[in-house]
Write an enzyme that holds these catalytic residues in place. Structure first.
Site, PDB file in Angstrom:
ATOM      1  N   SER A   1       5.763  -0.969 -12.239  1.00 17.83           N
ATOM      2  CA  SER A   1       4.358  -1.007 -12.646  1.00 17.83           C
ATOM      3  C   SER A   1       3.708   0.369 -12.630  1.00 17.83           C
ATOM      4  O   SER A   1       4.098   1.261 -11.874  1.00 17.83           O
ATOM      5  CB  SER A   1       3.580  -1.937 -11.713  1.00 17.83           C
ATOM      6  OG  SER A   1       3.654  -1.470 -10.369  1.00 17.83           O
TER       7      SER A   1
ATOM      8  N   GLY B   1       0.993   2.045  -8.483  1.00 25.52           N
ATOM      9  CA  GLY B   1       2.030   1.258  -9.148  1.00 25.52           C
ATOM     10  C   GLY B   1       3.394   1.813  -8.781  1.00 25.52           C
ATOM     11  O   GLY B   1       3.574   3.024  -8.616  1.00 25.52           O
TER      12      GLY B   1
ATOM     13  N   ASN C   1       4.438   5.765  -8.632  1.00 27.22           N
ATOM     14  CA  ASN C   1       4.650   6.367  -7.320  1.00 27.22           C
ATOM     15  C   ASN C   1       6.068   6.903  -7.158  1.00 27.22           C
ATOM     16  O   ASN C   1       6.284   7.993  -6.613  1.00 27.22           O
ATOM     17  CB  ASN C   1       4.376   5.336  -6.223  1.00 27.22           C
ATOM     18  CG  ASN C   1       2.935   4.870  -6.186  1.00 27.22           C
ATOM     19  OD1 ASN C   1       2.055   5.491  -6.781  1.00 27.22           O
ATOM     20  ND2 ASN C   1       2.696   3.760  -5.510  1.00 27.22           N
TER      21      ASN C   1
ATOM     22  N   PHE D   1      -3.680  -8.404  -6.416  1.00 28.07           N
ATOM     23  CA  PHE D   1      -3.083  -7.665  -7.524  1.00 28.07           C
ATOM     24  C   PHE D   1      -3.330  -8.389  -8.841  1.00 28.07           C
ATOM     25  O   PHE D   1      -3.019  -9.573  -8.980  1.00 28.07           O
ATOM     26  CB  PHE D   1      -1.578  -7.498  -7.302  1.00 28.07           C
ATOM     27  CG  PHE D   1      -0.900  -6.605  -8.307  1.00 28.07           C
ATOM     28  CD1 PHE D   1      -1.073  -5.240  -8.265  1.00 28.07           C
ATOM     29  CD2 PHE D   1      -0.095  -7.140  -9.306  1.00 28.07           C
ATOM     30  CE1 PHE D   1      -0.456  -4.407  -9.188  1.00 28.07           C
ATOM     31  CE2 PHE D   1       0.524  -6.325 -10.238  1.00 28.07           C
ATOM     32  CZ  PHE D   1       0.338  -4.946 -10.177  1.00 28.07           C
TER      33      PHE D   1
ATOM     34  N   GLN E   1       7.776  -6.902  -3.415  1.00 26.17           N
ATOM     35  CA  GLN E   1       6.878  -8.050  -3.334  1.00 26.17           C
ATOM     36  C   GLN E   1       7.078  -9.032  -4.479  1.00 26.17           C
ATOM     37  O   GLN E   1       6.529 -10.139  -4.453  1.00 26.17           O
ATOM     38  CB  GLN E   1       5.420  -7.585  -3.299  1.00 26.17           C
ATOM     39  CG  GLN E   1       4.929  -6.869  -4.543  1.00 26.17           C
ATOM     40  CD  GLN E   1       5.099  -5.355  -4.482  1.00 26.17           C
ATOM     41  OE1 GLN E   1       5.977  -4.845  -3.786  1.00 26.17           O
ATOM     42  NE2 GLN E   1       4.233  -4.644  -5.195  1.00 26.17           N
TER      43      GLN E   1
ATOM     44  N   GLY F   1       6.863   2.842   0.766  1.00 26.25           N
ATOM     45  CA  GLY F   1       8.086   2.263   0.217  1.00 26.25           C
ATOM     46  C   GLY F   1       8.522   2.939  -1.060  1.00 26.25           C
ATOM     47  O   GLY F   1       9.719   3.140  -1.296  1.00 26.25           O
ATOM     48  N   ASP F   2       7.563   3.332  -1.885  1.00 26.10           N
ATOM     49  CA  ASP F   2       7.902   4.007  -3.134  1.00 26.10           C
ATOM     50  C   ASP F   2       8.397   5.426  -2.877  1.00 26.10           C
ATOM     51  O   ASP F   2       9.274   5.923  -3.602  1.00 26.10           O
ATOM     52  CB  ASP F   2       6.688   4.029  -4.060  1.00 26.10           C
ATOM     53  CG  ASP F   2       6.299   2.638  -4.528  1.00 26.10           C
ATOM     54  OD1 ASP F   2       7.201   1.796  -4.688  1.00 26.10           O
ATOM     55  OD2 ASP F   2       5.101   2.388  -4.734  1.00 26.10           O
TER      56      ASP F   2
END
Length: 295
Positions: free
Chosen positions: A8, A48, A52, A116, A168, A251-252
């Site tokens: 995303s 997104g 990222n 979201f 997610q 996390g990214d």
């Protein structure tokens, strides 16, 4: 060599709640939940997963190719990617919807509540992945459901090794679909909660999952991560951050480091170690795309 990053592009509205969520929610009243949180600070960031990850990979010296959609309000995001020197050849704008939006609220213990709106992300399947001589690998990160399924199939047909990191988005898929993702992918990465759900839905243990791919990584937050290969587990130690400022995008940042290491031909454990360091750097700075490599 370049990496295709399927995921995303989103605008993140980041809010800080100075208390604790747990102090505002009565466990015995969850059936009539009606809560309001005062958030004195609010900012809007470029975010997104694809954006990222591309940002982090670019910082490390890699060549990211985000594969994603923006809405009719996405001109600023497109211009930002171009200013950063990140290719937008796989980024499409959709005229009849907004760019994906994430509303993220963080409490004093770094717990997060996120709402979201997918917007243009739901049309990311319109972009096709084709074989390219300069593309070494790719990643399937959280995205529209159809896009994740189709891009995984296209990676496999094109012979492009890829990481399956559903994040997610994992609950959107049933056991058969998740087994297909695993069988098509080269590497799988999940956090510990996602790992348990992946095992439950596929019917495969972590050991068995690791035998079906070149490597499986389970991230454990402050406890580092587990690297599984051929049924064998190796624990990679965590890196303690200098401060805990903002967990958004950690996390990214980890995913970006993984891709960089894989591009360089590193062992999976070394990739994970760099991911742990990137996550620690990110959490000590504010904004998913506003941090720098300061160590």
């Amino acid at each position: 060599m370049a990496a295709l990053i399927c995921g995303s592009l989103a605008f993140d509205s980041i809010m800080t709640f100075e208390g604790r969520f747990a102090e505002q929610i009565l466990p015995d009243q969850l059936h009539i939940l009606n809560v309001s949180f005062l958030v004195p600070s609010l900012r809007r960031d470029f975010g997104g997963c694809a954006g990222n990850i591309a940002y982090g990979l670019k910082l490390l010296g890699g060549t990211p190719l985000p594969v994603a959609t923006l809405g009719n309000d996405g001109a600023d995001y497109l211009a930002r990617l171009q200013r950063l020197g990140i290719s937008t050849e796989y980024v499409q704008q959709v005229s009849d919807t907004y760019t994906a939006q994430a509303m993220i609220m963080t409490d004093r213990d770094n717990n997060q509540i996120t709402a979201f709106h997918p917007g243009a992300m739901m049309q990311a399947h319109m972009i096709r992945v084709e074989p390219r001589a300069d593309v070494k690998l790719g990643i399937i990160s959280p995205d529209g459901r159809d896009a994740m399924i189709q891009h995984a199939e296209q990676f496999a047909r094109a012979g492009i090794p890829f990481v399956f990191d559903p994040g997610q988005a994992l609950p959107m898929f049933d056991g058969a679909e998740l087994r297909a993702f695993v069988e098509q992918s080269t590497w799988v990465t999940v956090n510990d909660y996602e790992g348990r759900m992946l095992c439950e839905r596929t019917g495969w243990s972590l050991e068995e999952l690791s035998r079906r791919v070149s490597g499986l990584v389970v991230t454990l937050g402050a406890h580092g991560c587990e690297v599984w290969q051929g049924g064998e587990r190796e624990v990679v130690a965590p890196v303690k951050p200098t401060a805990v400022v903002d967990p958004t995008g950690c996390g990214d940042a980890w995913r970006a480091a993984l891709l960089f290491g894989l591009e360089e031909g590193w062992s999976l454990a070394r990739c994970a170690a760099l991911g742990n360091r990137m996550g620690a750097l990110k959490i000590a700075q504010r904004g998913p795309q506003n941090y720098a490599l300061v160590e």
